[in-house]
Every structure is written in structure tokens, then in C-alpha cells.
Design a protein around this motif. Structure first.
Motif, PDB file in Angstrom:
ATOM      1  N   ALA A 216      92.429  20.461  69.780  1.00 47.17           N
ATOM      2  CA  ALA A 216      92.410  21.523  68.166  1.00 47.17           C
ATOM      3  C   ALA A 216      92.034  20.663  67.050  1.00 47.17           C
ATOM      4  O   ALA A 216      91.312  20.676  67.176  1.00 47.17           O
ATOM      5  N   ARG A 217      91.727  22.166  66.818  1.00 43.53           N
ATOM      6  CA  ARG A 217      91.140  21.788  65.187  1.00 43.53           C
ATOM      7  C   ARG A 217      91.422  21.578  64.630  1.00 43.53           C
ATOM      8  O   ARG A 217      92.817  22.463  64.249  1.00 43.53           O
ATOM      9  N   VAL A 218      91.455  20.892  63.120  1.00 46.24           N
ATOM     10  CA  VAL A 218      92.683  19.925  63.033  1.00 46.24           C
ATOM     11  C   VAL A 218      92.279  19.650  61.181  1.00 46.24           C
ATOM     12  O   VAL A 218      91.421  19.416  61.714  1.00 46.24           O
ATOM     13  N   GLU A 219      92.477  20.507  60.367  1.00 43.77           N
ATOM     14  CA  GLU A 219      91.946  20.753  59.069  1.00 43.77           C
ATOM     15  C   GLU A 219      93.249  20.703  58.247  1.00 43.77           C
ATOM     16  O   GLU A 219      93.784  20.712  57.883  1.00 43.77           O
ATOM     17  N   VAL A 220      92.566  19.841  56.736  1.00 42.64           N
ATOM     18  CA  VAL A 220      93.794  19.690  56.069  1.00 42.64           C
ATOM     19  C   VAL A 220      92.727  19.751  54.555  1.00 42.64           C
ATOM     20  O   VAL A 220      91.945  19.260  54.710  1.00 42.64           O
ATOM     21  N   ASP A 221      93.291  21.191  54.148  1.00 34.76           N
ATOM     22  CA  ASP A 221      92.730  20.818  52.139  1.00 34.76           C
ATOM     23  C   ASP A 221      90.736  21.349  52.510  1.00 34.76           C
ATOM     24  O   ASP A 221      89.849  20.407  51.724  1.00 34.76           O
ATOM     25  N   GLY A 222      90.091  21.216  53.406  1.00 34.16           N
ATOM     26  CA  GLY A 222      89.018  21.583  53.913  1.00 34.16           C
ATOM     27  C   GLY A 222      88.763  20.556  55.135  1.00 34.16           C
ATOM     28  O   GLY A 222      87.682  20.118  55.390  1.00 34.16           O
ATOM     29  N   ALA A 223      89.244  18.829  55.533  1.00 35.79           N
ATOM     30  CA  ALA A 223      88.062  17.706  55.668  1.00 35.79           C
ATOM     31  C   ALA A 223      89.160  18.374  57.205  1.00 35.79           C
ATOM     32  O   ALA A 223      90.119  18.417  57.559  1.00 35.79           O
ATOM     33  N   LEU A 225      90.047  16.728  60.878  1.00 33.83           N
ATOM     34  CA  LEU A 225      90.265  15.441  61.581  1.00 33.83           C
ATOM     35  C   LEU A 225      89.872  15.338  62.909  1.00 33.83           C
ATOM     36  O   LEU A 225      89.462  14.848  63.617  1.00 33.83           O
ATOM     37  N   SER A 226      90.063  16.767  62.912  1.00 35.19           N
ATOM     38  CA  SER A 226      89.144  17.324  64.968  1.00 35.19           C
ATOM     39  C   SER A 226      88.657  18.642  64.768  1.00 35.19           C
ATOM     40  O   SER A 226      89.184  19.392  63.899  1.00 35.19           O
ATOM     41  N   GLN A 227      87.152  18.423  65.331  1.00 32.91           N
ATOM     42  CA  GLN A 227      86.440  19.833  65.226  1.00 32.91           C
ATOM     43  C   GLN A 227      87.341  20.100  66.833  1.00 32.91           C
ATOM     44  O   GLN A 227      87.167  21.310  66.911  1.00 32.91           O
ATOM     45  N   GLY A 228      88.299  20.089  67.274  1.00 32.48           N
ATOM     46  CA  GLY A 228      87.986  20.756  69.010  1.00 32.48           C
ATOM     47  C   GLY A 228      88.197  20.383  69.880  1.00 32.48           C
ATOM     48  O   GLY A 228      88.348  20.693  70.852  1.00 32.48           O
ATOM     49  N   GLU A 229      86.724  18.567  69.620  1.00 30.48           N
ATOM     50  CA  GLU A 229      86.561  17.936  70.772  1.00 30.48           C
ATOM     51  C   GLU A 229      86.991  17.117  71.291  1.00 30.48           C
ATOM     52  O   GLU A 229      86.923  16.544  72.593  1.00 30.48           O
ATOM     53  N   ASP A 230      87.948  16.361  70.440  1.00 31.79           N
ATOM     54  CA  ASP A 230      88.594  15.022  70.758  1.00 31.79           C
ATOM     55  C   ASP A 230      89.830  15.434  71.483  1.00 31.79           C
ATOM     56  O   ASP A 230      90.742  16.705  71.287  1.00 31.79           O
ATOM     57  N   ALA A 294      95.641  22.564  58.762  1.00 31.61           N
ATOM     58  CA  ALA A 294      95.694  24.278  59.947  1.00 31.61           C
ATOM     59  C   ALA A 294      95.523  23.597  61.378  1.00 31.61           C
ATOM     60  O   ALA A 294      94.563  22.745  61.722  1.00 31.61           O
ATOM     61  N   VAL A 295      95.728  23.901  61.511  1.00 29.65           N
ATOM     62  CA  VAL A 295      95.912  23.712  63.239  1.00 29.65           C
ATOM     63  C   VAL A 295      95.449  24.744  64.379  1.00 29.65           C
ATOM     64  O   VAL A 295      96.596  25.795  64.318  1.00 29.65           O
ATOM     65  N   VAL A 296      94.228  24.586  65.167  1.00 27.05           N
ATOM     66  CA  VAL A 296      94.492  25.488  66.007  1.00 27.05           C
ATOM     67  C   VAL A 296      93.922  24.795  67.243  1.00 27.05           C
ATOM     68  O   VAL A 296      92.964  25.029  68.203  1.00 27.05           O
ATOM     69  N   PRO A 297      94.882  25.820  67.660  1.00 21.58           N
ATOM     70  CA  PRO A 297      94.768  24.419  69.444  1.00 21.58           C
ATOM     71  C   PRO A 297      93.549  25.211  69.676  1.00 21.58           C
ATOM     72  O   PRO A 297      93.316  26.479  69.726  1.00 21.58           O
ATOM     73  N   ARG A 298      92.622  24.809  71.368  1.00 21.89           N
ATOM     74  CA  ARG A 298      91.941  24.476  72.316  1.00 21.89           C
ATOM     75  C   ARG A 298      92.680  25.132  73.194  1.00 21.89           C
ATOM     76  O   ARG A 298      91.729  25.826  74.411  1.00 21.89           O
ATOM     77  N   ASP A 299      93.892  24.767  73.659  1.00 22.56           N
ATOM     78  CA  ASP A 299      93.864  24.322  75.193  1.00 22.56           C
ATOM     79  C   ASP A 299      95.337  25.545  74.911  1.00 22.56           C
ATOM     80  O   ASP A 299      95.612  26.250  73.740  1.00 22.56           O
TER      81      ASP A 299
END
Length: 331
Positions: A216-223, A225-230, A294-299
Motif C-alpha cells: 500500500a502507499r502510506v503517506e503522513v502529511d506528505g511524507a 512511509l511506503s510508495q506502494g512497492e514494499d 492516507a493509505v492506498v492499498p495495492r492489493d
């Protein structure tokens, strides 16, 4: 003299959306045994009766209510409304003489009541009033008393009342509601229309209890934590500390429900090699704090627990902090 409503939530099958939590214990017990769930819900639990007696002994007028639907919860919350406003918005009465005590068998039950408070008092974006704080979408919600239906705290996990150091004895709860102070706490809202009091844990395990990887893409205030590939093993979104640890792994460093920020952590397995070429896997925990996540799941689907309530995430979900939006009565 205060009017006190002692609210208990009815059976889970009567609460739309499973708002009372999972496990069939919406009435405060374990799984049903010989008694039918609706029969167990008819008679108030012993802590509820004890708290009602303690409140009455201190001069309060007490009413016990069992709500089995959102509409019945709303009927209770309407007693906290303030006088009509020129803008026509429904607003809580800061000077109300009615106090609400929620008897909770789980954090999910308390969340169900706070969710209805938010829906009642949050103004539409198009009618945002001038007296609403700039960093909030809801006014100061009325304080609630929390009566844990497990006074001894025998559960394996620490519920929110234990984390906040709230009284568990019914007489002590009554004293806090009538003579205590309101402690204001942060609230997490999300774009799915619900709220989070403690936190959420995203991820799943196989039948042997081993964590399953997801992306998943995990973003906190623009930072990021994962772009969605990990390959993520777990993601904790913390207002308080209920999901600070996963087994022996520390996810959240210092969650604080009064600091106006949400703490987020993901656990990612990282492969390294020793000088001798041996492959090792270590767990890397990435953390960030901010106003929103914001969490955007890739699965396709990512299971999660939110204040103990199960769900599945299949599309983007955002949580944001409402600083000091809700409050509990404490000694």
C-alpha cells in the motif's frame, strides 16, 4: 441536580454495521451460552445497576436506556442538544445539566456512540460556522462517562479506559461523572464516515499466525512511509496506544491522544547479508507523525481492526485528527 442517562448498547445483530464490535459481546459478556443474546440484553448488567444506584445516592436523576439501533442512540444524544441557533445547526449545549454515561463491553461500543455524536453535530462543509475552530470539522462534543462492563479489567488487552486511567468501579465512575472534570481528547475521523478513538491496525496473518505481506502507499502529511512497492507486514495508526505493539515488535513509539497528531508506523521486512554472505531478514519499522494519514492499498483487500472492529480496506482511506474534539469525565 443532574439528569444522567446510563446508556447500554444492545445486541450486535440489532446494531447496523456491527457498531458494537465483534465477538457477539455487545451486551458486555462473552459468547452466548444457554441464554439467547436478546434475553441476556434485557436485564442490565450488575455494573450498570451499581452505577445507577451510586448516581441516585448522590442526588442524580438516573435513567437506564438500552439502544439497539443508531436511531435509538440518536434519541439519547438529542438530550444533549443546545438551544436553536440562528444558522439552524444542531449544536451541543455546553451548559447542559444532562450527563451521559456509556456502559462499554468494548472500545467498539464507545466508538459507536462517538460516531453518532459526530454525525449529529458535525456541520456540512457548505455551512461551516464562524465559531468552529479552524483546525476542526466538529465542535466540542459533550463529555461522556465511561463505565467498563469488565470492572476488574480481566481482559488480555488494555482497553481505552485502562490506557486513559479512567475509573472502572461503578461508584468511582459515578463520582467522576458528577464531581470530576472533563478531559478533552483527540478524535480521528475518516473519509469512510466513521471515527477512531484508540487506533487501527492493518494487516493479516495466516492460519499459523504468521503475518502476510501486503502492499500500500502510506503517506503522513506528505511524507511517504511506503510508495506502494514494499511488502508491509503491519501498519498501525495510533491516536492512543492500543496498537502500539504487535507481539514483540514495537510499532508506535509514543502515541498521545492529546497532542493533536496521529502516529503511524509500518513494519517492513528487509533482507541483508552478513560478511559471510548469509542472508538475514530484519524487521524495519518506519514511523511518522502528522495531522492526517492516507493509505492506498495495492492489493485487492487488506483486513484491519479499528477500535477492535473488523473490516477490509479495498480503496483509499484517510484519517485525520480532530484535536480535543471529544472528552471523558475523570476524577
Amino acid at each position: 441536580m443532574y439528569d444522567v442517562v446510563l446508556l447500554t448498547l444492545g445486541s450486535e445483530r440489532d446494531a447496523p454495521g456491527g457498531g458494537c464490535g465483534s465477538g457477539g459481546a455487545c451486551c458486555g459478556g462473552t459468547e452466548a451460552t444457554d441464554a439467547k443474546p436478546e434475553e441476556r440484553c434485557e436485564t442490565p448488567r450488575v455494573p450498570v445497576l451499581a452505577c445507577a444506584d451510586a448516581l441516585t445516592a448522590r442526588g442524580a436523576r438516573v435513567e437506564t436506556v438500552t439502544a439497539r439501533s443508531d436511531a435509538e442512540i440518536d434519541e439519547v444524544l438529542a438530550r444533549l442538544d443546545g438551544p436553536p441557533r440562528p444558522d439552524g445547526l444542531t449544536w451541543p449545549d455546553p451548559d447542559t445539566k444532562t450527563r451521559l454515561v456509556v456502559a462499554t463491553a468494548s472500545d467498539g461500543q464507545l466508538r459507536a456512540v462517538l460516531r453518532r455524536l459526530v454525525r449529529r453535530y458535525a456541520p456540512p462543509p457548505s455551512r461551516r460556522p464562524a465559531d468552529l475552530p479552524d483546525n476542526r470539522t466538529v465542535p466540542d462534543l459533550p463529555p461522556v462517562g465511561v463505565l467498563p462492563l469488565d470492572p476488574a479489567g480481566s481482559g488480555a488487552a488494555r482497553d481505552l479506559a485502562a490506557q486513559l486511567g479512567l475509573p472502572r468501579d461503578p461508584a468511582a465512575v459515578a463520582a467522576a461523572v458528577l464531581d470530576g472534570t472533563a478531559r478533552r481528547l483527540d478524535l480521528l475521523r475518516n473519509d469512510g464516515g466513521s471515527v477512531t478513538l484508540d487506533g487501527a491496525l492493518l494487516g493479516a496473518a495466516d492460519e499459523a499466525g504468521r503475518p502476510l505481506h501486503w502492499r500500500a502507499r502510506v503517506e503522513v502529511d506528505g511524507a511517504l512511509l511506503s510508495q506502494g512497492e514494499d511488502p508491509i507486514m503491519a501498519c498501525a495508526i495510533g491516536n492512543a496506544g492500543g496498537y502500539a505493539r504487535l507481539d514483540d515488535v514495537a510499532l508506535l513509539a509514543d502515541p498521545d491522544p492529546t497532542d493533536g497528531r496521529v502516529e503511524v508506523a509500518i513494519a517492513v521486512p528487509v533482507v541483508t547479508r552478513s560478511l559471510l554472505g548469509r542472508k538475514r531478514v530484519r524487521l524495519e519499522v518506519r514511523r511518522a507523525r502528522g495531522r492526517a494519514v492516507a493509505v492506498v492499498p495495492r492489493d485487492e483487500k487488506v483486513p484491519f481492526l479499528d477500535d477492535g472492529v473488523e473490516g477490509e480496506l479495498s480503496r483509499k482511506r484517510s484519517w485525520w485528527t480532530e484535536s480535543g474534539a471529544w472528552a471523558v469525565w475523570t476524577a
